[in-house]
Scaffold this active site. Structure first.
Site, PDB file in Angstrom:
ATOM      1  N   PRO A  63       1.247   3.831 -14.071  1.00  0.00           N
ATOM      2  CA  PRO A  63       0.893   4.962 -13.204  1.00  0.00           C
ATOM      3  C   PRO A  63       1.727   6.229 -13.379  1.00  0.00           C
ATOM      4  CG  PRO A  63       2.135   3.363 -11.962  1.00  0.00           C
ATOM      5  CD  PRO A  63       1.934   2.772 -13.335  1.00  0.00           C
ATOM      6  N   CYS A  64       1.529   6.901 -14.501  1.00  0.00           N
ATOM      7  CA  CYS A  64       2.238   8.161 -14.748  1.00  0.00           C
ATOM      8  C   CYS A  64       1.824   9.235 -13.737  1.00  0.00           C
ATOM      9  CB  CYS A  64       2.010   8.623 -16.177  1.00  0.00           C
ATOM     10  SG  CYS A  64       0.297   8.676 -16.692  1.00  0.00           S
TER      11      CYS A  64
END
Length: 174
Positions: free
Chosen positions: A141-142
């Site tokens: 989850p950047c």
């Protein structure tokens, strides 16, 4: 040097509320890449950077992976936590990507906090570059990384999608 190329990579397409996703899995069912269909060129570039020339075979990802993605978009914020991911990248990049997976849904971190989490507090820019080179968006989850002042910063899928994903996860934004 590129990592060893998997024997077969399968490309699946999944419709979501924020656009069609391109999902690349290997023969073991691990996710190798995930991106939005309007960024297919970037997906191919990252795969090529990690493995050399690749050929994607159209097909369906394993049912468990598809179900996890569907559950995430249906509101199960932890549905992607157990999805197996296998990436190329440098040891440093993989360390950053592992730290991204440790950020709980509904929470955000700054690049500085992420750098501190991997015991490299002065590597903020390098962390930012590794974050931007993440080949497995959403699962790694950047989008949970924001500016130090709490504002949204760049996201490879576009800021509108980043905002949607964070709101979907219940993150409080400025």
């Amino acid at each position: 040097m590129a990592a060893k190329l998997p024997e077969q990579l399968t490309l699946d397409r999944i419709t979501t509320p924020v656009g069609e996703l391109l999902l690349v899995t290997d023969g073991d069912g691990a996710v190798r890449a995930l991106d939005f269909d309007d960024f297919e060129g970037r997906l191919m570039q990252l795969l090529t950077r990690h493995y050399g020339p690749v050929v994607l075979t159209p097909g369906r990802a394993p049912a468990t992976v598809r179900a996890a993605i569907d559950a995430y978009f249906a509101g199960d914020r932890s549905a992607l936590d157990g999805v197996a991911v296998r990436t190329g990248g440098t040891a440093f990049q993989r360390q950053v990507w592992a730290a991204l997976r440790a950020i709980p849904a509904g929470e955000t971190r700054s690049y500085g906090q992420l750098a501190a989490a991997i015991d490299r507090p002065k590597a903020v820019r390098a962390v930012g570059l590794a974050n931007g080179a993440n080949p497995v968006g959403i699962i790694v989850p950047c989008h949970r990384v924001i500016g130090a002042n709490g504002t949204l910063t760049g996201y490879a899928g576009g800021l509108a999608r980043k905002k949607w994903l964070l709101a979907h996860e219940g993150a409080t934004l400025i």
